[in-house]
Scaffold this motif. Structure first.
Motif, PDB file in Angstrom:
ATOM      1  N   TYR A   1       3.645  10.063  20.665  1.00 27.36           N
ATOM      2  CA  TYR A   1       3.306  11.035  19.628  1.00 27.36           C
ATOM      3  C   TYR A   1       1.879  10.818  19.127  1.00 27.36           C
ATOM      4  CZ  TYR A   1       2.858  13.242  15.095  1.00 27.36           C
ATOM      5  OH  TYR A   1       2.381  13.988  14.043  1.00 27.36           O
TER       6      TYR A   1
ATOM      7  N   GLN B   1      -1.841  20.443   8.796  1.00 27.53           N
ATOM      8  CA  GLN B   1      -1.932  20.784  10.217  1.00 27.53           C
ATOM      9  C   GLN B   1      -0.856  21.807  10.583  1.00 27.53           C
ATOM     10  OE1 GLN B   1      -2.697  17.867  13.219  1.00 27.53           O
ATOM     11  NE2 GLN B   1      -3.892  16.543  11.878  1.00 27.53           N
TER      12      GLN B   1
ATOM     13  N   PRO C   1      -8.422  14.275   2.424  1.00 25.41           N
ATOM     14  CA  PRO C   1      -8.213  15.251   1.339  1.00 25.41           C
ATOM     15  C   PRO C   1      -7.894  14.565  -0.008  1.00 25.41           C
ATOM     16  CG  PRO C   1      -7.037  15.938   3.324  1.00 25.41           C
ATOM     17  CD  PRO C   1      -7.531  14.538   3.574  1.00 25.41           C
TER      18      PRO C   1
ATOM     19  N   ARG D   1      -9.054  18.167  16.989  1.00 25.72           N
ATOM     20  CA  ARG D   1      -9.246  19.615  16.982  1.00 25.72           C
ATOM     21  C   ARG D   1      -9.183  20.154  15.548  1.00 25.72           C
ATOM     22  NH1 ARG D   1      -5.515  19.018  21.217  1.00 25.72           N
ATOM     23  NH2 ARG D   1      -3.831  20.117  20.127  1.00 25.72           N
ATOM     24  N   TYR D   2      -8.240  19.614  14.775  1.00 22.64           N
ATOM     25  CA  TYR D   2      -8.076  20.050  13.381  1.00 22.64           C
ATOM     26  C   TYR D   2      -9.355  19.829  12.590  1.00 22.64           C
ATOM     27  CZ  TYR D   2      -6.189  20.261   8.628  1.00 22.64           C
ATOM     28  OH  TYR D   2      -5.969  20.575   7.309  1.00 22.64           O
TER      29      TYR D   2
ATOM     30  N   PHE E   1      -3.313  25.282  17.781  1.00 19.48           N
ATOM     31  CA  PHE E   1      -4.749  24.976  17.922  1.00 19.48           C
ATOM     32  C   PHE E   1      -4.930  23.739  18.768  1.00 19.48           C
ATOM     33  CE2 PHE E   1      -3.289  22.811  14.093  1.00 19.48           C
ATOM     34  CZ  PHE E   1      -3.822  21.539  14.232  1.00 19.48           C
TER      35      PHE E   1
ATOM     36  N   TYR F   1       0.843  -1.209   0.000  1.00 18.20           N
ATOM     37  CA  TYR F   1       0.000   0.000   0.000  1.00 18.20           C
ATOM     38  C   TYR F   1       0.873   1.251   0.000  1.00 18.20           C
ATOM     39  CZ  TYR F   1      -2.823   3.847   1.653  1.00 18.20           C
ATOM     40  OH  TYR F   1      -3.406   5.082   1.777  1.00 18.20           O
TER      41      TYR F   1
ATOM     42  N   ARG G   1      -0.845  12.309  21.145  1.00 21.34           N
ATOM     43  CA  ARG G   1      -0.910  13.752  20.940  1.00 21.34           C
ATOM     44  C   ARG G   1      -1.509  14.094  19.575  1.00 21.34           C
ATOM     45  NH1 ARG G   1       3.767  17.302  23.071  1.00 21.34           N
ATOM     46  NH2 ARG G   1       3.186  19.389  22.373  1.00 21.34           N
ATOM     47  N   ASP G   2      -1.103  13.321  18.563  1.00 22.91           N
ATOM     48  CA  ASP G   2      -1.579  13.577  17.202  1.00 22.91           C
ATOM     49  C   ASP G   2      -3.080  13.328  17.074  1.00 22.91           C
ATOM     50  OD1 ASP G   2      -0.949  14.019  14.253  1.00 22.91           O
ATOM     51  OD2 ASP G   2      -1.885  12.034  14.176  1.00 22.91           O
TER      52      ASP G   2
ATOM     53  N   ASP H   1      -6.230  10.868   7.657  1.00 19.40           N
ATOM     54  CA  ASP H   1      -5.455  11.922   6.990  1.00 19.40           C
ATOM     55  C   ASP H   1      -5.456  11.800   5.467  1.00 19.40           C
ATOM     56  OD1 ASP H   1      -3.771   9.732   6.807  1.00 19.40           O
ATOM     57  OD2 ASP H   1      -2.421  10.457   8.380  1.00 19.40           O
ATOM     58  N   ARG H   2      -6.107  10.763   4.939  1.00 13.53           N
ATOM     59  CA  ARG H   2      -6.225  10.667   3.490  1.00 13.53           C
ATOM     60  C   ARG H   2      -7.568  11.196   2.975  1.00 13.53           C
ATOM     61  NH1 ARG H   2      -1.784  10.473   4.262  1.00 13.53           N
ATOM     62  NH2 ARG H   2      -0.106   9.232   3.338  1.00 13.53           N
TER      63      ARG H   2
ATOM     64  N   TRP I   1      -5.736   4.683   3.237  1.00 14.46           N
ATOM     65  CA  TRP I   1      -5.634   4.340   4.657  1.00 14.46           C
ATOM     66  C   TRP I   1      -5.457   5.605   5.489  1.00 14.46           C
ATOM     67  CZ3 TRP I   1      -0.558   3.959   7.418  1.00 14.46           C
ATOM     68  CH2 TRP I   1      -0.726   3.596   8.768  1.00 14.46           C
TER      69      TRP I   1
ATOM     70  N   TYR J   1      -8.603   6.981  14.897  1.00 12.39           N
ATOM     71  CA  TYR J   1      -8.648   7.653  13.595  1.00 12.39           C
ATOM     72  C   TYR J   1      -9.894   7.213  12.802  1.00 12.39           C
ATOM     73  CZ  TYR J   1      -3.825   9.187  14.478  1.00 12.39           C
ATOM     74  OH  TYR J   1      -2.691   9.763  15.011  1.00 12.39           O
TER      75      TYR J   1
ATOM     76  N   ARG K   1      -4.893  16.256  18.618  1.00 11.75           N
ATOM     77  CA  ARG K   1      -4.715  17.439  17.764  1.00 11.75           C
ATOM     78  C   ARG K   1      -5.511  17.294  16.464  1.00 11.75           C
ATOM     79  NH1 ARG K   1       1.121  17.810  16.613  1.00 11.75           N
ATOM     80  NH2 ARG K   1       0.603  16.432  14.880  1.00 11.75           N
ATOM     81  N   SER K   2      -5.508  16.068  15.896  1.00 13.05           N
ATOM     82  CA  SER K   2      -6.258  15.837  14.656  1.00 13.05           C
ATOM     83  C   SER K   2      -7.751  16.042  14.891  1.00 13.05           C
ATOM     84  CB  SER K   2      -5.988  14.421  14.130  1.00 13.05           C
ATOM     85  OG  SER K   2      -4.628  14.290  13.736  1.00 13.05           O
TER      86      SER K   2
END
Lengths: 200, 200
Positions: B62, A190, B189, B72-73, A200, A62, B65-66, B186-187, B183, B15, B69-70
């Protein structure tokens, strides 16, 4: 004046290459500079017990597809090299050697190395090739070749890599923006929101 | 009429939760429907030799945290639950039970389960809790409880999971859009660009 964005990368990381083609313009849009910091991903993978992405069953297949598609998404010229991954010590050390003398030349060198590998498929593990690219900055290839074999530059690269791991780097590209860590080319949106809003 | 987008998820995948709050509206913008398919990530991790993300040293910290934050994004309400991960067999089986009877009610149930866990921190591994949520669709909790303990629904969930792994799923959320795999939340977009342009 805000601190520069820190951009940690390995020259043999495809997502690092994609980010390298976009991060400076993104930062400039918000009046920010970027500190480029080549590191070695191998030690970070050892520390976290990870395997190289493309070697993982199913996920690796992938990833190969996702990398090429992400390059098209970002509008970045890209061709998967035949030999992957490659050791990037020579390129990373040459970067620091140049950077201590002339930051813009080091930046141009880094772009040239990334493109040599990720567009032209050249063997950037070859110190001769790396010195040749670096020499276009006006410093003699022989001087660069001697420097990148020196203990000083070996130590420098090791220190940059270890320091980044200590601060939380486990993969690349790995960014620090005002102390906030962002991992992956896919976190550029981000980062942009962070720069636009002050966090943010 | 194009085929629906396939959205594979595990109710205990953060996610996946983020994507669940956005994918229907994104698809609708381009006149597309979404087929929701709860699966179990455990077997996919076994197949690919991966460890759960949050258990990986450094990377796991990480990720925590991500994820916040994601959320919130994307503007999605989110609170990390105290118990993580949780088994999600009961919720996934109840989803298929409801879906075979009433697709919109199954969709509402899936949202309610995701939010019970990722907003309210409730124990969605508890079959009683799951049956209570499902019962708000008008089907008796006792009937649902019996159904999700039946071999038929156990087999169904196993088949959906195995089928997705065979077609390349190694993590979640995992989307198929016109046969193209994507996957990660974040994909979204890239999925949007794919829908807008017919593939790129």
């Amino acid at each position: 004046m805000s601190e520069p964005i820190e951009f940690h990368f390995d020259f043999s990381s495809p997502y690092s290459y994609l980010a390298s083609e976009r991060i400076d313009a993104l930062a400039a849009k918000y009046g920010r500079k970027v500190r480029w910091l080549p590191v070695l991903l191998g030690p970070a993978f050892l520390k976290t017990g990870q395997k190289p992405l493309l070697s993982i069953p199913i996920k690796g297949e992938y990833a190969r597809r996702d990398i090429a598609r992400s390059a098209r998404y970002y509008g970045v010229t890209f061709a998967f090299p035949k030999t992957f991954p490659l050791p990037t010590q020579a390129a990373a050390r040459a970067y620091y050697f140049l950077h201590d003398r002339d930051c813009p030349k080091a930046r141009a060198f880094a772009h040239a190395v990334f493109r040599a590998y990720w567009v032209q498929g050249r063997d950037i593990s070859d110190a001769n090739l790396v010195c040749g690219i670096a020499a276009s900055s006006g410093i003699g290839a022989a001087e660069i070749a001697e420097a990148i074999a020196s203990p000083a530059l070996k130590d420098r690269l090791r220190a940059e890599t270890d320091g980044a791991i200590e601060r939380g780097m486990f993969g690349a590209p790995w960014f620090l923006v005002d102390g906030e860590p962002f991992w992956g080319a896919d976190r550029l949106p981000q980062i942009e929101k962070w720069l636009a809003t002050g966090g943010f």
